[in-house]
Design a protein around this motif. Structure first.
Motif, PDB file in Angstrom:
ATOM      1  N   VAL A  13       1.084  -1.096   0.016  1.00  0.00           N
ATOM      2  CA  VAL A  13      -0.037  -0.104   0.027  1.00  0.00           C
ATOM      3  C   VAL A  13       0.965   1.120   0.017  1.00  0.00           C
ATOM      4  N   HIS A  14       0.853   2.312  -0.847  1.00  0.00           N
ATOM      5  CA  HIS A  14       1.399   3.303  -0.974  1.00  0.00           C
ATOM      6  C   HIS A  14       0.917   4.112   0.125  1.00  0.00           C
ATOM      7  N   ASP A  15       1.873   5.005   0.663  1.00  0.00           N
ATOM      8  CA  ASP A  15       1.438   5.894   1.794  1.00  0.00           C
ATOM      9  C   ASP A  15       1.106   5.043   2.984  1.00  0.00           C
ATOM     10  N   ARG A  16       1.564   3.891   3.374  1.00  0.00           N
ATOM     11  CA  ARG A  16       1.299   2.867   4.263  1.00  0.00           C
ATOM     12  C   ARG A  16       0.805   3.407   5.517  1.00  0.00           C
ATOM     13  N   ASP A  17       1.810   4.554   5.930  1.00  0.00           N
ATOM     14  CA  ASP A  17       1.630   5.128   7.183  1.00  0.00           C
ATOM     15  C   ASP A  17       0.308   5.652   7.423  1.00  0.00           C
ATOM     16  N   THR A  18      -0.444   5.970   6.387  1.00  0.00           N
ATOM     17  CA  THR A  18      -1.660   6.661   6.301  1.00  0.00           C
ATOM     18  C   THR A  18      -2.914   5.706   6.725  1.00  0.00           C
ATOM     19  N   LEU A  19      -2.602   4.465   6.561  1.00  0.00           N
ATOM     20  CA  LEU A  19      -3.634   3.333   6.399  1.00  0.00           C
ATOM     21  C   LEU A  19      -3.646   2.887   8.009  1.00  0.00           C
ATOM     22  N   ASP A  20      -4.858   3.207   8.604  1.00  0.00           N
ATOM     23  CA  ASP A  20      -5.014   2.546  10.014  1.00  0.00           C
ATOM     24  C   ASP A  20      -6.122   1.574   9.674  1.00  0.00           C
ATOM     25  N   PHE A  21      -6.313   0.517  10.595  1.00  0.00           N
ATOM     26  CA  PHE A  21      -7.699  -0.068  10.338  1.00  0.00           C
ATOM     27  C   PHE A  21      -7.532  -0.869  11.744  1.00  0.00           C
ATOM     28  N   LEU A  22      -8.567  -1.270  12.036  1.00  0.00           N
ATOM     29  CA  LEU A  22      -8.918  -2.313  13.079  1.00  0.00           C
ATOM     30  C   LEU A  22      -8.959  -3.853  12.914  1.00  0.00           C
ATOM     31  N   PRO A  23      -8.272  -4.649  13.292  1.00  0.00           N
ATOM     32  CA  PRO A  23      -8.334  -6.071  13.031  1.00  0.00           C
ATOM     33  C   PRO A  23      -9.704  -6.775  12.798  1.00  0.00           C
ATOM     34  N   GLY A  24     -10.062  -7.160  11.614  1.00  0.00           N
ATOM     35  CA  GLY A  24     -11.499  -7.438  11.515  1.00  0.00           C
ATOM     36  C   GLY A  24     -12.141  -6.651  10.617  1.00  0.00           C
ATOM     37  N   GLN A  25     -11.652  -5.472   9.996  1.00  0.00           N
ATOM     38  CA  GLN A  25     -12.171  -4.678   9.075  1.00  0.00           C
ATOM     39  C   GLN A  25     -11.941  -4.839   7.792  1.00  0.00           C
ATOM     40  N   TYR A  26     -12.637  -4.222   6.782  1.00  0.00           N
ATOM     41  CA  TYR A  26     -12.526  -4.631   5.280  1.00  0.00           C
ATOM     42  C   TYR A  26     -12.416  -3.153   4.646  1.00  0.00           C
ATOM     43  N   VAL A  27     -12.150  -3.451   3.206  1.00  0.00           N
ATOM     44  CA  VAL A  27     -11.901  -2.487   2.282  1.00  0.00           C
ATOM     45  C   VAL A  27     -12.638  -2.925   1.065  1.00  0.00           C
ATOM     46  N   ASN A  28     -12.984  -1.866   0.247  1.00  0.00           N
ATOM     47  CA  ASN A  28     -13.485  -1.949  -1.126  1.00  0.00           C
ATOM     48  C   ASN A  28     -12.266  -1.974  -2.119  1.00  0.00           C
ATOM     49  N   ILE A  29     -11.844  -2.903  -3.046  1.00  0.00           N
ATOM     50  CA  ILE A  29     -10.996  -2.880  -3.716  1.00  0.00           C
ATOM     51  C   ILE A  29     -11.788  -2.768  -5.382  1.00  0.00           C
ATOM     52  N   THR A  30     -11.287  -1.921  -6.314  1.00  0.00           N
ATOM     53  CA  THR A  30     -11.672  -1.619  -7.441  1.00  0.00           C
ATOM     54  C   THR A  30     -10.887  -2.926  -8.131  1.00  0.00           C
ATOM     55  N   VAL A  31     -11.843  -3.331  -9.014  1.00  0.00           N
ATOM     56  CA  VAL A  31     -11.326  -4.676  -9.762  1.00  0.00           C
ATOM     57  C   VAL A  31     -10.811  -3.804 -11.192  1.00  0.00           C
ATOM     58  N   PRO A  32      -9.374  -4.187 -11.346  1.00  0.00           N
ATOM     59  CA  PRO A  32      -9.007  -3.475 -12.388  1.00  0.00           C
ATOM     60  C   PRO A  32      -9.534  -3.427 -13.525  1.00  0.00           C
ATOM     61  N   GLY A  33      -9.670  -2.425 -14.406  1.00  0.00           N
ATOM     62  CA  GLY A  33     -10.073  -2.274 -15.739  1.00  0.00           C
ATOM     63  C   GLY A  33     -11.484  -2.284 -15.765  1.00  0.00           C
ATOM     64  N   THR A  34     -12.155  -2.028 -14.567  1.00  0.00           N
ATOM     65  CA  THR A  34     -13.772  -1.896 -14.369  1.00  0.00           C
ATOM     66  C   THR A  34     -13.996  -0.714 -13.307  1.00  0.00           C
ATOM     67  N   GLU A  35     -15.152  -0.453 -13.197  1.00  0.00           N
ATOM     68  CA  GLU A  35     -15.509   0.412 -12.009  1.00  0.00           C
ATOM     69  C   GLU A  35     -16.191  -0.319 -10.973  1.00  0.00           C
ATOM     70  N   LEU A  36     -16.031  -1.716 -10.921  1.00  0.00           N
ATOM     71  CA  LEU A  36     -16.758  -2.611  -9.971  1.00  0.00           C
ATOM     72  C   LEU A  36     -15.600  -2.566  -8.547  1.00  0.00           C
ATOM     73  N   THR A  37     -16.341  -2.772  -7.370  1.00  0.00           N
ATOM     74  CA  THR A  37     -15.608  -2.675  -6.344  1.00  0.00           C
ATOM     75  C   THR A  37     -16.024  -4.198  -5.576  1.00  0.00           C
ATOM     76  N   ARG A  38     -15.283  -4.622  -5.022  1.00  0.00           N
ATOM     77  CA  ARG A  38     -15.581  -6.026  -4.053  1.00  0.00           C
ATOM     78  C   ARG A  38     -14.884  -5.993  -2.809  1.00  0.00           C
ATOM     79  N   SER A  39     -15.591  -6.518  -1.662  1.00  0.00           N
ATOM     80  CA  SER A  39     -15.335  -6.137  -0.322  1.00  0.00           C
ATOM     81  C   SER A  39     -14.245  -7.372   0.067  1.00  0.00           C
ATOM     82  N   TYR A  40     -13.057  -7.098   0.672  1.00  0.00           N
ATOM     83  CA  TYR A  40     -12.457  -8.075   1.145  1.00  0.00           C
ATOM     84  C   TYR A  40     -11.912  -7.496   2.646  1.00  0.00           C
ATOM     85  N   SER A  41     -11.942  -8.647   3.520  1.00  0.00           N
ATOM     86  CA  SER A  41     -11.279  -8.216   4.822  1.00  0.00           C
ATOM     87  C   SER A  41      -9.934  -8.394   4.862  1.00  0.00           C
TER      88      SER A  41
END
Ligand code: FES
Length: 349
Positions: free
Chosen positions: A131-159
């Protein structure tokens, strides 16, 4: 992750978005939020109206001065607090009674580079991001993010399957036929690919209650529990407590990270686990669903926090099973995900 001068406060909004701010020991949480341009609900700012009343889910603080009309002793004893008055004594997690939009904030956007794609089996992939600028990414263990599928506008959620303290961020992805992210990971993905995601999100995160915990994972629902275990394995982890994990999958080939779990039995004091496979042709010692391994004893007769992540039918089956046992767990936190949409989507607590 706070320096000696300040503490980290996680503001968890009703829509599942979490923002992290720094708050000094003599600074109120409301002032620190204001500095970070996050408008948490406030009215009097004087401990009189109760508008800012929030719930503290972990950490310690000085509640400050306020009147009974704003916060009763009973409420305070349950962890309710007034951000306009409180000052932190440790890192905190607060549930804020508004949406992130009302607070004029939103999930942060991150860019990353694919660092590794690990094909655990024909059904499951481990995705690791730098992750670029990793220092700015904080999360709590158990949380998820929405990743954009490359080449699309679709997002998928992954913990996250990795803990917050690790530089690289890892996820577990179940490969499905026709799934957008599955197609990308199966056919195209390679180290160095750029990716984008937003987050962190979700109220499925580890509370520091000190009670025994029962972790229940269905399939790639193992990911957020691996993140919690990584947190519990850290030197400054919350006090040791019995943690038992039951990991259930459909078929033998869906089983991943058994070696990781075995390693955690040594690294996390009080940690034990079992696994089971629904397929009757499985070679696993336990055949069937996770419910076959849950009784009043595994629930510590109610004195336990349950953390459950799996597909919706599993979540419902576990709830019904626990209700039928006549046990009410002290804490019940769950995350449902739709298999077709990847892991971790949707939230509950
Ligand atoms: Fe009124 Fe905090 S804003 S009590």
């Amino acid at each position: 992750m706070s320096d000696s001068m300040s503490f980290q406060v996680a503001l968890s909004f009703e829509d599942g978005i979490t923002r992290f701010i720094e708050c000094g020991p003599d600074e109120t949480v409301a002032d620190a939020s204001y500095k970070a341009r996050i408008n948490i609900p406030l009215d009097c700012r004087d401990g009189a109206c109760g508008t800012c009343k929030s719930l503290c889910e972990s950490g310690s603080y000085d509640g400050g001065d306020y009147i009974e009309d704003a916060l009763t002793d009973d409420e305070a004893a349950l962890g309710h607090c007034l951000p306009c008055q409180m000052t932190p004594r440790s890192d905190l997690v607060l549930r804020i009674p508004s949406t992130s939009a009302a607070a004029k904030t939103a999930a942060a956007v991150f860019t990353a580079t694919v660092a590794d794609i690990e094909r655990h089996s024909d059904t499951t992939v481990g995705l690791t991001l730098d992750v670029h600028d990793r220092d700015t990414l904080d999360f709590l263990p158990g949380q998820y993010v929405n990743i954009t599928v490359p080449g699309t506008e679709l997002t998928r959620s992954y913990s996250f399957s990795s803990g917050p303290g690790r530089h690289l961020a890892s996820f577990l992805v179940r490969l499905t036929d026709g799934g957008a992210m599955s197609g990308y990971l199966r056919d195209e993905a390679k180290p160095g690919d750029p990716l984008r995601f937003t987050g962190p999100m979700g109220s499925f995160y580890l509370r520091e209650s000190g009670r025994p915990a029962l972790f229940l994972a269905g399939g790639t629902g193992l990911a957020p529990l691996l993140s919690m275990l990584e947190r519990l394995a850290q030197a400054d982890a919350p006090a040791a407590r019995p943690v038992h994990l039951i990991y259930g999958v459909s078929r033998d080939r869906d089983l991943v990270h058994l070696d990781t779990l075995a390693a955690y039995t040594k690294a996390v004091p009080g940690f034990t686990f079992d696994h089971c496979v629904a397929d009757e042709n499985s070679t696993a010692p336990n055949k069937g669903f996770v419910t076959t391994l849950i009784d009043a004893g595994t629930l510590h007769h109610g004195d336990a926090d349950v953390y459950l992540c799996g597909p919706p039918p599993m979540v419902e089956a576990v709830r019904a099973h626990i209700a039928a046992l006549g046990v009410t767990p002290a804490g019940f936190h769950y995350e449902k995900f739709a298999v077709t949409a990847g892991a971790g989507a949707g939230a509950g607590s």
